[in-house]
Enzyme design. Structure first.
Site, PDB file in Angstrom:
ATOM      1  N   TYR A 138       0.820  -1.212   0.000  1.00 37.32           N
ATOM      2  CA  TYR A 138       0.000   0.000   0.000  1.00 37.32           C
ATOM      3  C   TYR A 138       0.856   1.265   0.000  1.00 37.32           C
ATOM      4  O   TYR A 138       0.471   2.273  -0.580  1.00 37.32           O
ATOM      5  CB  TYR A 138      -0.897   0.041   1.251  1.00 37.32           C
ATOM      6  CG  TYR A 138      -2.228  -0.645   1.112  1.00 37.32           C
ATOM      7  CD1 TYR A 138      -2.312  -1.993   0.769  1.00 37.32           C
ATOM      8  CD2 TYR A 138      -3.408   0.040   1.362  1.00 37.32           C
ATOM      9  CE1 TYR A 138      -3.533  -2.621   0.674  1.00 37.32           C
ATOM     10  CE2 TYR A 138      -4.637  -0.582   1.269  1.00 37.32           C
ATOM     11  CZ  TYR A 138      -4.693  -1.915   0.927  1.00 37.32           C
ATOM     12  OH  TYR A 138      -5.911  -2.526   0.836  1.00 37.32           O
ATOM     13  N   LYS A 188       3.069 -15.240   2.538  1.00 38.10           N
ATOM     14  CA  LYS A 188       3.290 -15.939   1.260  1.00 38.10           C
ATOM     15  C   LYS A 188       4.795 -16.155   1.139  1.00 38.10           C
ATOM     16  O   LYS A 188       5.446 -15.744   0.174  1.00 38.10           O
ATOM     17  CB  LYS A 188       2.719 -15.084   0.105  1.00 38.10           C
ATOM     18  CG  LYS A 188       2.721 -15.743  -1.253  1.00 38.10           C
ATOM     19  CD  LYS A 188       1.724 -16.889  -1.418  1.00 38.10           C
ATOM     20  CE  LYS A 188       1.891 -17.560  -2.771  1.00 38.10           C
ATOM     21  NZ  LYS A 188       1.090 -18.801  -2.893  1.00 38.10           N
ATOM     22  N   ASP A 220      -2.959 -18.125   0.361  1.00 34.70           N
ATOM     23  CA  ASP A 220      -3.912 -18.811  -0.533  1.00 34.70           C
ATOM     24  C   ASP A 220      -4.611 -19.941   0.207  1.00 34.70           C
ATOM     25  O   ASP A 220      -5.828 -20.124   0.109  1.00 34.70           O
ATOM     26  CB  ASP A 220      -3.219 -19.304  -1.820  1.00 34.70           C
ATOM     27  CG  ASP A 220      -1.945 -20.084  -1.574  1.00 34.70           C
ATOM     28  OD1 ASP A 220      -1.437 -20.087  -0.430  1.00 34.70           O
ATOM     29  OD2 ASP A 220      -1.439 -20.710  -2.531  1.00 34.70           O
ATOM     30  N   ASP A 244      -6.514  -7.017   4.090  1.00 34.70           N
ATOM     31  CA  ASP A 244      -7.621  -6.345   3.398  1.00 34.70           C
ATOM     32  C   ASP A 244      -8.527  -7.390   2.750  1.00 34.70           C
ATOM     33  O   ASP A 244      -9.751  -7.368   2.917  1.00 34.70           O
ATOM     34  CB  ASP A 244      -7.051  -5.402   2.332  1.00 34.70           C
ATOM     35  CG  ASP A 244      -8.141  -4.685   1.550  1.00 34.70           C
ATOM     36  OD1 ASP A 244      -9.093  -4.195   2.181  1.00 34.70           O
ATOM     37  OD2 ASP A 244      -8.038  -4.620   0.309  1.00 34.70           O
ATOM     38  N   ASP A 248     -12.485  -9.010   4.183  1.00 32.14           N
ATOM     39  CA  ASP A 248     -13.726  -8.968   3.405  1.00 32.14           C
ATOM     40  C   ASP A 248     -14.310 -10.371   3.274  1.00 32.14           C
ATOM     41  O   ASP A 248     -15.515 -10.583   3.402  1.00 32.14           O
ATOM     42  CB  ASP A 248     -13.475  -8.411   1.992  1.00 32.14           C
ATOM     43  CG  ASP A 248     -13.683  -6.902   1.912  1.00 32.14           C
ATOM     44  OD1 ASP A 248     -13.435  -6.216   2.922  1.00 32.14           O
ATOM     45  OD2 ASP A 248     -14.095  -6.412   0.843  1.00 32.14           O
TER      46      ASP A 248
HETATM   47  C1  IPM Z   1     -10.513  -1.199   3.858  1.00 27.97           C
HETATM   48  C2  IPM Z   1     -10.689  -0.582   2.507  1.00 27.97           C
HETATM   49  C3  IPM Z   1      -9.519   0.365   2.243  1.00 27.97           C
HETATM   50  C4  IPM Z   1      -8.262  -0.478   2.222  1.00 27.97           C
HETATM   51  C5  IPM Z   1      -9.656   1.203   0.966  1.00 27.97           C
HETATM   52  C6  IPM Z   1     -10.920   2.037   0.968  1.00 27.97           C
HETATM   53  C7  IPM Z   1      -8.466   2.097   0.755  1.00 27.97           C
HETATM   54  O1  IPM Z   1     -10.821  -1.564   1.545  1.00 27.97           O
HETATM   55  O2  IPM Z   1     -10.427  -0.465   4.851  1.00 27.97           O
HETATM   56  O3  IPM Z   1     -10.463  -2.430   3.942  1.00 27.97           O
HETATM   57  O4  IPM Z   1      -7.908  -1.067   1.188  1.00 27.97           O
HETATM   58  O5  IPM Z   1      -7.605  -0.564   3.257  1.00 27.97           O
HETATM   59 MG    MG Z   2     -10.971  -3.531   2.322  1.00 29.69          MG
END
Ligand code: IPM
Ligand code: MG
Length: 350
Positions: A138, A188, A220, A244, A248
């Site tokens: 990042y 990884k 993975d 990240d 999700d």
């Molecule tokens: C999160 C989001 C952010 C990230 C984006 C909006 C920059 O996806 O907080 O998980 O990638 O960290």
């Molecule tokens: Mg995210």
């Protein structure tokens, strides 16, 4: 902390709706908090020409904690990267030194059917993902260039130094001590040098935590195990990019991304608290958003920055009771509005 100051940065899309819900819940508890609002993300670009205006950053620095909504607005996707809404949250994390991201994922009783997994598999989900937040690909060198062959090329450098790895891994170990004394580090290392360093440093830090069992897993495999048998996970520590993605994924296993809060901490008590869902422009302004992730983020704020664990417990219990009582927004398969869901949580505060 005489009267704790909370910076409210609602941002874009559903950010204002869900932050408002969280504010209502905090107000109902009458905790003597002071609130100040400032624009962030696309909303700030509209009024100030930049996603993280100096006044907004100054407020975030001055406040005892930041309650954040979401940033992201398709209207601004074509802007140069530095002006895009997402830069606001990345800038806040970096400027405030918020390197430790806690993303708890658990299945609330009653939400078994909302999970993408079989109920029996989903029921066992109760984990915390500890994600590093200010390093990795990042924040490494990045850009566009032209190769010798004249081809356009994009690049992003993945990197960590040992201090950055050690401090987040310690957060993981400390978290493990408060839970089942098991820590899983995800990397990884079979391919990436950054991950090899991560693994080496993690093993070194482990010597200070003899009571915690440390294991390693490739990312993975972890993604696969998360849908196969998520109940095996307790505390996961990982880098920015892997965290990240995995968080999700974990959220949908646990029913809905609309249920998952997060804390971004500086290691000294200051933090930024935000739902892990984004701005959801497709449903913005329609009163459909699930406010639970934002409400639970406020609970994390009370626990981690304001030393009000009882109030945090009350909020979490109220959300659990509302869900158990059948309260459901659209993401959970129901028809409740954001306002009705918030009322259901308020009712559960007792
Ligand atoms: C999160 C989001 C952010 C990230 C984006 C909006 C920059 O996806 O907080 O998980 O990638 O960290
Ligand atoms: Mg995210």
């Amino acid at each position: 902390m005489a009267q704790p100051l909370i910076a409210i940065l609602a941002g874009d899309g559903i950010g204002p709706e869900v932050t408002n819900a969280a504010r209502q819940v905090l107000d109902a508890l009458a905790l003597g908090l002071a609130f100040e609002e400032a624009p962030v993300g696309g909303a700030a670009y509209r009024v100030a020409g930049q996603p993280l205006p100096p006044d907004t950053l100054a407020l975030a620095k001055r406040a005892d904690a930041v309650l954040f909504g979401a940033v992201g607005d398709p209207a601004f996707d074509a802007l140069e990267r530095a002006l895009r809404p997402e830069q606001a949250i990345l800038g806040l994390r970096k400027e405030l030194g918020l390197f430790a991201n806690l993303r708890p994922a658990r299945l609330f009783e009653g939400l078994e059917d909302a999970s993408a997994l079989k109920p029996a598999v989903a029921r066992a989900i109760d984990m915390v993902i500890v994600r590093e937040l200010t390093g990795d690909i990042y924040f490494g060198e990045k850009g566009h260039r032209v190769t010798k062959k004249g081809l356009r090329e994009g690049y992003d450098v993945m990197r960590y130094d040992e201090v950055e790895v050690a401090r987040i891994v310690r957060v993981g170990f400390d978290m493990a001590l408060t839970r089942k004394r098991r820590l899983l580090s995800v990397d990884k290392a079979n391919v990436l040098e950054t991950s090899q360093l991560w693994r080496d440093v993690t093993n070194e830090v482990a010597r200070d935590y003899r009571d915690v069992t440390l294991t390693h897993m490739y990312v993975d495999n972890c993604a696969m195990q998360l849908v196969r048998d998520p109940g095996q996970f307790d505390v996961i520590v990982t880098g920015n990019l892997f965290g990240d993605i995995l968080s999700d994924q974990a959220s949908m296993c646990a029913g809905s991304i609309g249920m998952l809060p997060s804390a971004a901490l500086d290691g000294e008590g200051r933090g930024l608290y935000e739902p892990i869902h984004g701005s959801a422009p497709d449903i913005a302004g329609q009163g459909k958003a699930n406010p639970c992730a934002a409400i639970l983020s406020a609970a994390m704020m009370l626990r981690h920055s304001l030393h009000m664990p009882e109030a945090a417990d009350r909020i979490e219990a109220a959300v659990a009771a509302a869900i158990l009582g059948g309260a459901r927004t659209a993401d959970l398969g129901g028809t409740m509005t954001t306002g009705a869901m918030t009322e259901a949580v308020l009712a559960g505060l007792g």
